[in-house]
Motif scaffolding. Structure first.
Motif, PDB file in Angstrom:
ATOM      1  N   ILE A 257    -121.303  47.076 -47.297  1.00 28.01           N
ATOM      2  CA  ILE A 257    -121.822  45.726 -47.053  1.00 28.01           C
ATOM      3  C   ILE A 257    -123.297  45.748 -46.669  1.00 28.01           C
ATOM      4  CG2 ILE A 257    -121.576  43.654 -45.594  1.00 28.01           C
ATOM      5  CD1 ILE A 257    -118.531  44.384 -45.591  1.00 28.01           C
ATOM      6  N   PHE A 258    -123.677  46.727 -45.863  1.00 24.80           N
ATOM      7  CA  PHE A 258    -125.051  46.679 -45.329  1.00 24.80           C
ATOM      8  C   PHE A 258    -126.083  47.522 -46.082  1.00 24.80           C
ATOM      9  CE2 PHE A 258    -122.738  44.909 -41.800  1.00 24.80           C
ATOM     10  CZ  PHE A 258    -123.595  43.920 -41.352  1.00 24.80           C
TER      11      PHE A 258
ATOM     12  N   TYR B  24    -127.304  46.201 -49.718  1.00 25.95           N
ATOM     13  CA  TYR B  24    -127.823  44.825 -49.579  1.00 25.95           C
ATOM     14  C   TYR B  24    -129.151  44.864 -48.814  1.00 25.95           C
ATOM     15  CZ  TYR B  24    -127.651  39.733 -48.612  1.00 25.95           C
ATOM     16  OH  TYR B  24    -127.920  38.401 -48.540  1.00 25.95           O
ATOM     17  N   THR B  25    -129.150  45.588 -47.697  1.00 23.47           N
ATOM     18  CA  THR B  25    -130.346  45.620 -46.843  1.00 23.47           C
ATOM     19  C   THR B  25    -131.499  46.340 -47.547  1.00 23.47           C
ATOM     20  OG1 THR B  25    -128.991  45.528 -44.862  1.00 23.47           O
ATOM     21  CG2 THR B  25    -131.216  46.364 -44.578  1.00 23.47           C
TER      22      THR B  25
ATOM     23  N   MET C 106    -132.844  43.951 -49.988  1.00 26.43           N
ATOM     24  CA  MET C 106    -133.472  42.811 -49.308  1.00 26.43           C
ATOM     25  C   MET C 106    -134.818  43.195 -48.674  1.00 26.43           C
ATOM     26  SD  MET C 106    -133.185  39.688 -48.435  1.00 26.43           S
ATOM     27  CE  MET C 106    -134.593  38.986 -47.621  1.00 26.43           C
ATOM     28  N   TRP C 107    -134.862  44.351 -48.041  1.00 26.50           N
ATOM     29  CA  TRP C 107    -136.036  44.711 -47.234  1.00 26.50           C
ATOM     30  C   TRP C 107    -136.816  45.903 -47.776  1.00 26.50           C
ATOM     31  CZ3 TRP C 107    -137.320  41.226 -43.678  1.00 26.50           C
ATOM     32  CH2 TRP C 107    -136.321  40.356 -43.235  1.00 26.50           C
TER      33      TRP C 107
ATOM     34  N   VAL D 119    -132.099  42.273 -37.130  1.00 25.65           N
ATOM     35  CA  VAL D 119    -131.898  41.753 -38.497  1.00 25.65           C
ATOM     36  C   VAL D 119    -130.444  41.922 -38.924  1.00 25.65           C
ATOM     37  CG1 VAL D 119    -132.542  42.009 -40.923  1.00 25.65           C
ATOM     38  CG2 VAL D 119    -134.307  42.088 -39.156  1.00 25.65           C
TER      39      VAL D 119
ATOM     40  N   ARG E 192    -127.786  39.883 -37.084  1.00 24.40           N
ATOM     41  CA  ARG E 192    -127.548  38.479 -37.453  1.00 24.40           C
ATOM     42  C   ARG E 192    -126.165  38.321 -38.067  1.00 24.40           C
ATOM     43  NH1 ARG E 192    -132.093  35.071 -38.668  1.00 24.40           N
ATOM     44  NH2 ARG E 192    -130.957  34.189 -40.416  1.00 24.40           N
ATOM     45  N   LEU E 193    -125.632  39.420 -38.580  1.00 20.58           N
ATOM     46  CA  LEU E 193    -124.357  39.392 -39.297  1.00 20.58           C
ATOM     47  C   LEU E 193    -123.411  40.418 -38.657  1.00 20.58           C
ATOM     48  CD1 LEU E 193    -123.367  38.134 -42.115  1.00 20.58           C
ATOM     49  CD2 LEU E 193    -123.688  40.449 -42.941  1.00 20.58           C
TER      50      LEU E 193
ATOM     51  N   TYR F 270    -119.581  31.654 -40.982  1.00 20.34           N
ATOM     52  CA  TYR F 270    -120.756  32.526 -40.958  1.00 20.34           C
ATOM     53  C   TYR F 270    -121.518  32.396 -39.641  1.00 20.34           C
ATOM     54  CZ  TYR F 270    -124.216  35.322 -43.527  1.00 20.34           C
ATOM     55  OH  TYR F 270    -125.027  36.325 -43.985  1.00 20.34           O
TER      56      TYR F 270
ATOM     57  N   ASN G  70    -121.786  36.953 -51.696  1.00 24.37           N
ATOM     58  CA  ASN G  70    -122.727  38.077 -51.638  1.00 24.37           C
ATOM     59  C   ASN G  70    -122.306  39.169 -52.612  1.00 24.37           C
ATOM     60  OD1 ASN G  70    -123.905  36.666 -49.595  1.00 24.37           O
ATOM     61  ND2 ASN G  70    -123.625  38.217 -48.011  1.00 24.37           N
TER      62      ASN G  70
ATOM     63  N   ARG H 187    -127.201  37.492 -53.657  1.00 27.01           N
ATOM     64  CA  ARG H 187    -126.134  36.498 -53.505  1.00 27.01           C
ATOM     65  C   ARG H 187    -126.237  35.376 -54.522  1.00 27.01           C
ATOM     66  NH1 ARG H 187    -128.131  34.871 -47.361  1.00 27.01           N
ATOM     67  NH2 ARG H 187    -130.218  34.270 -47.945  1.00 27.01           N
TER      68      ARG H 187
ATOM     69  N   TYR I  85    -139.943  36.035 -45.610  1.00 23.46           N
ATOM     70  CA  TYR I  85    -139.493  36.753 -44.416  1.00 23.46           C
ATOM     71  C   TYR I  85    -140.602  37.684 -43.928  1.00 23.46           C
ATOM     72  CZ  TYR I  85    -134.755  35.799 -46.254  1.00 23.46           C
ATOM     73  OH  TYR I  85    -133.613  35.227 -46.753  1.00 23.46           O
TER      74      TYR I  85
ATOM     75  N   TYR J 106    -138.803  36.142 -37.664  1.00 23.33           N
ATOM     76  CA  TYR J 106    -137.657  35.776 -38.497  1.00 23.33           C
ATOM     77  C   TYR J 106    -136.804  34.771 -37.719  1.00 23.33           C
ATOM     78  CZ  TYR J 106    -133.595  36.966 -41.551  1.00 23.33           C
ATOM     79  OH  TYR J 106    -132.541  36.961 -42.414  1.00 23.33           O
TER      80      TYR J 106
HETATM   81  N1  UDP Z   1    -126.854  41.694 -44.658  1.00 28.38           N
HETATM   82  C1  UDP Z   1    -126.233  42.714 -45.355  1.00 28.38           C
HETATM   83  N2  UDP Z   1    -125.186  42.415 -46.180  1.00 28.38           N
HETATM   84  C2  UDP Z   1    -124.733  41.145 -46.353  1.00 28.38           C
HETATM   85  C3  UDP Z   1    -125.386  40.097 -45.664  1.00 28.38           C
HETATM   86  C4  UDP Z   1    -126.448  40.409 -44.830  1.00 28.38           C
HETATM   87  O1  UDP Z   1    -126.634  43.861 -45.250  1.00 28.38           O
HETATM   88  O2  UDP Z   1    -123.763  40.941 -47.126  1.00 28.38           O
HETATM   89  C5  UDP Z   1    -127.973  42.052 -43.761  1.00 28.38           C
HETATM   90  C6  UDP Z   1    -129.315  42.064 -44.505  1.00 28.38           C
HETATM   91  O3  UDP Z   1    -130.134  43.046 -43.908  1.00 28.38           O
HETATM   92  C7  UDP Z   1    -129.833  40.673 -44.229  1.00 28.38           C
HETATM   93  C8  UDP Z   1    -129.398  40.478 -42.784  1.00 28.38           C
HETATM   94  O4  UDP Z   1    -128.100  41.094 -42.734  1.00 28.38           O
HETATM   95  O5  UDP Z   1    -131.224  40.605 -44.386  1.00 28.38           O
HETATM   96  C9  UDP Z   1    -129.323  39.065 -42.305  1.00 28.38           C
HETATM   97  O6  UDP Z   1    -128.502  38.304 -43.186  1.00 28.38           O
HETATM   98  P1  UDP Z   1    -128.613  36.699 -43.258  1.00 28.38           P
HETATM   99  O7  UDP Z   1    -127.490  36.216 -44.100  1.00 28.38           O
HETATM  100  O8  UDP Z   1    -128.740  36.158 -41.880  1.00 28.38           O
HETATM  101  O9  UDP Z   1    -129.979  36.506 -44.033  1.00 28.38           O
HETATM  102  P2  UDP Z   1    -130.739  35.157 -44.501  1.00 28.38           P
HETATM  103  O10 UDP Z   1    -129.689  34.134 -44.831  1.00 28.38           O
HETATM  104  O11 UDP Z   1    -131.656  34.766 -43.386  1.00 28.38           O
HETATM  105  O12 UDP Z   1    -131.484  35.635 -45.711  1.00 28.38           O
END
Ligand code: UDP
Length: 388
Positions: free
Chosen positions: A153-154, A157-158, A161-162, A173, A176-177, A187, A282, A291, A329, A364
């Motif tokens: 999951i992380f 995706y991370t 994303m980053w 960061v 948040r999840l 959520y 996602n 997503r 971001y 953020y």
């Molecule tokens: N994240 C992840 N997998 C997921 C959803 C989120 O790894 O399925 C991590 C990812 O680093 C993301 C952070 O959790 O940037 C915060 O997610 P959030 O949904 O809050 O992001 P936003 O909606 O602000 O883009």
């Protein structure tokens, strides 16, 4: 020149600019809001595509537990009661996100009961736990679960994303999840949540709707700013300036370009009543996409035979890039923050400059935090103008 005669210039018609403009105008001051885009609302801007209300800059779900923020915004919108429900494709199965007890049932059918009991006994006082904390567990079974969630999951995706691994960005960061230690599948955990029934843009129109607020779009106000010792001038005039954009832009990249992550949205119109079950799905394992959002599932519009989705692709912000040319971001690393701090320090010398918003503060923050901080900023400005 008397302070009350000085112009008040607000740069940026996003949520911070709108809240500050509204509060100052209600106090009797005249304000001019300049926006470089061709619309108000910042990244909350929404509009109708074939009758479906969509969010140009990606899904924005308002949520807050701050009573005063909720009350302030209720003057301009009525929320539709939507609660964000997200699922993710993990190993070809759709599972609830944040990862919760239902996700455990799906991913670990044999050991689900044992895992849930263990989590409850190891973390008796907690409703949620961040993944990076769960990973520290010494228990072999919990270690296995944490490794599964981290990997599936992380991690990917991370990294998409980053462009950084979860352990390379600020822990807040991924926190948040968190993993939910119950069956709860919403959520967010806030008291108030939803989308404005008539859309965000309509709410912005109402916020700006006072005779002493003038909004000018398609105008890059930075070009009109001049720096003079300890203050700024706008069009060669004395003024107060509220700036809500990126600080590197304001100060001509004096300390280098600030790093931001950007998003590219591919919108598709689909001739079906529904595309997916939830508002957001996602795709952690997809190589590029994070997503898919189906807007009708959030706006709760009752429209048949057509729906609009957006596919979301993160990338490195570059104002000259074809796709990733909007900053979304601020980068949550020490290096990026230290660079921002140089700008912040430099900005302090200008006595008539006020900085706010997610871009300006390089933080953020969610919509409700931006609103709360904008209310505080407005009070500060009102106080300082009185004493000027
Ligand atoms: N994240 C992840 N997998 C997921 C959803 C989120 O790894 O399925 C991590 C990812 O680093 C993301 C952070 O959790 O940037 C915060 O997610 P959030 O949904 O809050 O992001 P936003 O909606 O602000 O883009």
């Amino acid at each position: 020149m008397k302070s009350k005669d000085k112009k008040i210039i607000i740069i940026g018609a996003g949520i911070t600019g709108a809240v500050v403009a509204r509060k100052l105008a209600e106090e009797g001051y005249s304000v001019i809001v300049y926006e470089k885009r061709d619309h108000i609302g910042g990244n909350m801007y929404d509009y109708k595509k074939d009758g479906v209300l969509i969010h140009k800059y990606g899904p924005h779900i308002f949520h807050t537990s701050k009573q005063h923020v909720n009350e302030f915004m209720n003057q301009f919108w009525e929320l539709n009661g939507y609660k964000n429900i997200v699922e993710a494709y993990v190993k070809d199965k759709l599972i609830p996100i944040p990862f919760n007890f239902q996700s455990i049932d799906i991913c670990f059918p044999e050991e689900a009961e044992e895992i849930k009991q263990k989590l409850k006994s190891l973390y008796p006082d907690k409703d949620t736990i961040p993944i990076l904390e769960l990973k520290k567990s010494n228990d072999p079974l919990i270690q296995k679960v944490a490794a599964f969630v981290y990997e599936n999951i992380f991690l990917n995706y991370t990294t998409k994303m980053w462009n950084l691994r979860p352990d390379e960005i600020d822990e807040s960061v991924t926190a948040r999840l968190p993993i939910i230690l119950s069956n709860r599948n919403t959520y967010f955990q806030d008291i108030y949540e939803g989308l404005p029934k008539e859309g965000y843009t309509k709410a912005f129109e109402r916020m700006f709707d006072l005779p002493n607020i003038k909004v000018i779009t398609n105008f890059n106000a930075i070009d009109k700013i001049a720096f003079e010792n300890d203050h700024l001038k706008f069009n060669n005039e004395d003024c107060y300036i509220v700036y809500t954009g990126p600080l590197d832009k304001l100060f001509a990249d004096k300390f280098g370009k600030l790093e931001y992550r950007s998003l590219f949205f591919q919108f598709d119109i689909i001739n079906k009543t529904n595309f997916q079950k939830t508002g957001v799905v996602n795709y952690p394992a997809d190589p590029k996409m994070t997503r898919i959002t189906e807007y009708k599932n959030m706006t709760l519009q009752n429209i048949n035979d057509i729906t609009v989705i957006s596919k979301e692709f993160p990338g490195t912000y570059d104002e000259n890039d074809d796709k990733w040319n909007e900053p979304y971001y601020p980068l949550a690393t020490d290096k990026a923050r230290n660079q921002y701090d140089k700008y912040k320090e430099f900005a302090k010398q200008f006595k008539n400059l006020y900085i706010g918003g997610r871009m300006g503060l390089y933080r953020y923050i969610n919509m409700d935090q931006a609103i709360e901080e904008a209310l505080i900023l407005a009070d500060k400005i009102i106080e300082e103008i009185k004493n000027d």
